[in-house]
Structure formats: structure tokens, C-alpha cells
Design a protein around this motif. Structure first.
Motif, PDB file in Angstrom:
ATOM      1  N   LEU A 101      -7.594   2.192  -3.901  1.00  0.00           N
ATOM      2  CA  LEU A 101      -9.364   2.286  -3.524  1.00  0.00           C
ATOM      3  C   LEU A 101      -9.308   3.195  -2.379  1.00  0.00           C
ATOM      4  O   LEU A 101      -8.411   3.074  -1.638  1.00  0.00           O
ATOM      5  CB  LEU A 101      -9.530   0.832  -3.663  1.00  0.00           C
ATOM      6  CG  LEU A 101      -9.511   0.040  -4.872  1.00  0.00           C
ATOM      7  CD1 LEU A 101      -9.325  -1.689  -3.759  1.00  0.00           C
ATOM      8  CD2 LEU A 101     -10.658   0.550  -5.679  1.00  0.00           C
ATOM      9  N   ASP A 102     -10.759   3.067  -1.492  1.00  0.00           N
ATOM     10  CA  ASP A 102     -11.053   3.938  -1.530  1.00  0.00           C
ATOM     11  C   ASP A 102     -11.246   2.946   0.695  1.00  0.00           C
ATOM     12  O   ASP A 102     -12.088   2.118   0.657  1.00  0.00           O
ATOM     13  CB  ASP A 102     -12.312   4.956  -0.727  1.00  0.00           C
ATOM     14  CG  ASP A 102     -12.368   5.710   0.503  1.00  0.00           C
ATOM     15  OD1 ASP A 102     -11.602   6.017   1.045  1.00  0.00           O
ATOM     16  OD2 ASP A 102     -13.482   6.007   0.590  1.00  0.00           O
ATOM     17  N   VAL A 103      -9.868   2.546   0.891  1.00  0.00           N
ATOM     18  CA  VAL A 103      -9.759   1.335   2.057  1.00  0.00           C
ATOM     19  C   VAL A 103      -9.791   1.443   3.331  1.00  0.00           C
ATOM     20  O   VAL A 103      -8.150   2.364   3.540  1.00  0.00           O
ATOM     21  CB  VAL A 103      -9.548   0.023   1.344  1.00  0.00           C
ATOM     22  CG1 VAL A 103     -10.412  -0.452   0.161  1.00  0.00           C
ATOM     23  CG2 VAL A 103      -7.898   0.051   0.551  1.00  0.00           C
ATOM     24  N   ASN A 104      -9.599   0.979   4.467  1.00  0.00           N
ATOM     25  CA  ASN A 104      -8.689   1.075   5.793  1.00  0.00           C
ATOM     26  C   ASN A 104      -8.443   0.362   5.430  1.00  0.00           C
ATOM     27  O   ASN A 104      -8.299  -1.298   6.113  1.00  0.00           O
ATOM     28  CB  ASN A 104     -10.161   0.821   6.597  1.00  0.00           C
ATOM     29  CG  ASN A 104      -9.423   1.631   7.765  1.00  0.00           C
ATOM     30  OD1 ASN A 104      -8.109   0.777   8.091  1.00  0.00           O
ATOM     31  ND2 ASN A 104      -9.490   1.846   9.423  1.00  0.00           N
TER      32      ASN A 104
ATOM     33  N   TRP B 249       0.491  -1.249  -0.137  1.00  0.00           N
ATOM     34  CA  TRP B 249      -0.302   0.568  -0.095  1.00  0.00           C
ATOM     35  C   TRP B 249       0.962   1.103   0.080  1.00  0.00           C
ATOM     36  O   TRP B 249       0.370   2.370  -0.631  1.00  0.00           O
ATOM     37  CB  TRP B 249      -1.060  -0.154   1.168  1.00  0.00           C
ATOM     38  CG  TRP B 249      -2.065   0.594   1.743  1.00  0.00           C
ATOM     39  CD1 TRP B 249      -3.183   1.232   0.066  1.00  0.00           C
ATOM     40  CD2 TRP B 249      -1.987   2.257   1.999  1.00  0.00           C
ATOM     41  NE1 TRP B 249      -3.543   2.344   0.804  1.00  0.00           N
ATOM     42  CE2 TRP B 249      -2.645   2.911   1.757  1.00  0.00           C
ATOM     43  CE3 TRP B 249      -0.612   2.623   3.016  1.00  0.00           C
ATOM     44  CZ2 TRP B 249      -2.917   4.159   2.607  1.00  0.00           C
ATOM     45  CZ3 TRP B 249      -0.803   3.476   4.104  1.00  0.00           C
ATOM     46  CH2 TRP B 249      -1.943   3.971   3.736  1.00  0.00           C
TER      47      TRP B 249
ATOM     48  N   LEU C 224       1.579   4.082  -2.818  1.00  0.00           N
ATOM     49  CA  LEU C 224       0.891   5.200  -2.987  1.00  0.00           C
ATOM     50  C   LEU C 224       2.284   6.434  -3.503  1.00  0.00           C
ATOM     51  O   LEU C 224       2.258   7.410  -4.337  1.00  0.00           O
ATOM     52  CB  LEU C 224       1.157   6.046  -1.205  1.00  0.00           C
ATOM     53  CG  LEU C 224      -0.435   5.190  -0.957  1.00  0.00           C
ATOM     54  CD1 LEU C 224      -0.227   5.509   0.747  1.00  0.00           C
ATOM     55  CD2 LEU C 224      -1.868   6.074  -1.229  1.00  0.00           C
TER      56      LEU C 224
END
Length: 188
Positions: free
Chosen positions: A128-131, A55, A59
């Protein structure tokens, strides 16, 4: 991501660690529950950390990680799987001695090799929009449970089918490495 999606992802990321743990349990004469817990913990921690690394890399520079992740997985899984197959062909006396001599190295190498795909998933999750912490913890926990259980199941299988289980587990890791390499090369 929904809780169901996270659970499916966590179990999917844990299957290769499960197979490796079954092979490890079959190779051991009689692994204790503490050894199974240690195996599960190492696999779980490594499997939880790699999506975080992926992750962060996603980024920062996803194209660089994506360019080599398949080669890393292929090499590590090929070495570990090939070693398992060769180990399964040795006489029983040599097998138990070599398991003890290199168990931590083999365990760490296997954990890293089986978690490279989780790093690639981590790269994907960066977009993606994830925690990511929830996802990583779910993957780590599922891997811990499945690896601990796999080690104990391998022990039960080991009395009768130990060499075959280790051989199949080793071949599964080699095939997994080939599959990762092949699918990545076919994409690009």
C-alpha cells in the motif's frame, strides 16, 4: 492511510499487549510505576519494530514471511500463555519468586509473541502507499500507553482477582495464538 485508519490500526495492534500487561500486573505483588513504564516501553518498542520488519520483508519476499508467521505466533503465544496459566496455579510464594527470576525473558517473549501480528500487518502495508514510519510509531506509542496502563490496572485487579486475571490473560494469549494459526490455515 487516513489518521483515523492509522489510529484504529494502532489500537487494534495493541490489544493483545494490553491483555498480556494486565496479566503481568496481576501476577506482580505491587508493580511500581517504573516497572509499568518499562513494560510499556518494551512492548511499545517491539510492537513498533515488527511492522517495519514485516514491511521490509514484504518488499523483499512476502510469500516466505507469510508462510511461517502464523506458526511463530502460535508457538510463542502458546508457550507464554501456557506458562502464565501454569504460573497462576502455583502457591503465592512460588509465584512471586518465579516472576522475579524470569521477568525480563518472559516480558521479551510476550512482547515478541504479541507483536507477530504487527509484522504480518507490516507485510500487508508493503503493498500500500503508506508512510510506514508514521504507522509504526503510532502502533508503538499506542502499545506503550496501553501496556503501561494495563500493568497498573492488573495491579489494581491483582489484589482480589490476580490469579484469575493471570489465568484469563494466559488463556487469551493461547487463544490468540490458536486464532492466528487457525485463520491462516483456513486461508490457505
Amino acid at each position: 492511510m487516513s489518521p483515523v485508519s492509522i489510529a484504529v490500526l494502532a489500537v487494534g495492534m495493541s490489544v493483545d499487549a494490553l491483555l498480556a500487561s494486565i496479566g503481568r500486573g496481576a501476577a506482580s505483588r505491587r508493580p511500581r510505576f517504573a516497572e509499568a513504564l518499562r513494560t510499556g516501553a518494551i512492548f511499545g518498542v517491539v510492537e513498533a519494530i515488527t511492522p517495519l520488519i514485516g514491511w521490509a520483508a514484504g518488499l523483499a519476499a512476502s510469500q516466505y514471511v507469510a508462510a511461517i508467521d502464523h506458526w511463530i505466533a502460535f508457538i510463542l503465544l502458546g508457550i507464554v500463555g501456557g506458562r502464565m496459566v501454569l504460573h497462576s496455579l502455583k502457591p503465592a510464594e512460588e509465584r512471586s519468586a518465579s516472576v522475579q527470576d524470569s521477568s525480563l525473558w518472559a516480558l521479551m517473549a510476550t512482547a515478541i509473541g504479541t507483536s507477530i501480528d504487527a509484522m504480518a500487518v507490516g507485510v500487508s502495508l508493503a503493498f500500500l502507499d503508506v508512510n510506514i514510519l508514521v504507522v509504526a510509531l503510532a502502533i508503538g506509542f499506542a502499545t506503550f500507553l496501553m501496556s503501561t496502563g494495563g500493568m497498573m490496572a492488573g495491579n489494581l485487579i491483582g489484589a482480589t482477582f490476580g490469579r484469575w486475571a493471570e489465568r484469563v490473560g494466559g488463556m487469551a494469549l493461547v487463544c490468540l495464538g490458536l486464532s492466528i494459526l487457525f485463520s491462516h490455515l483456513m486461508e490457505g
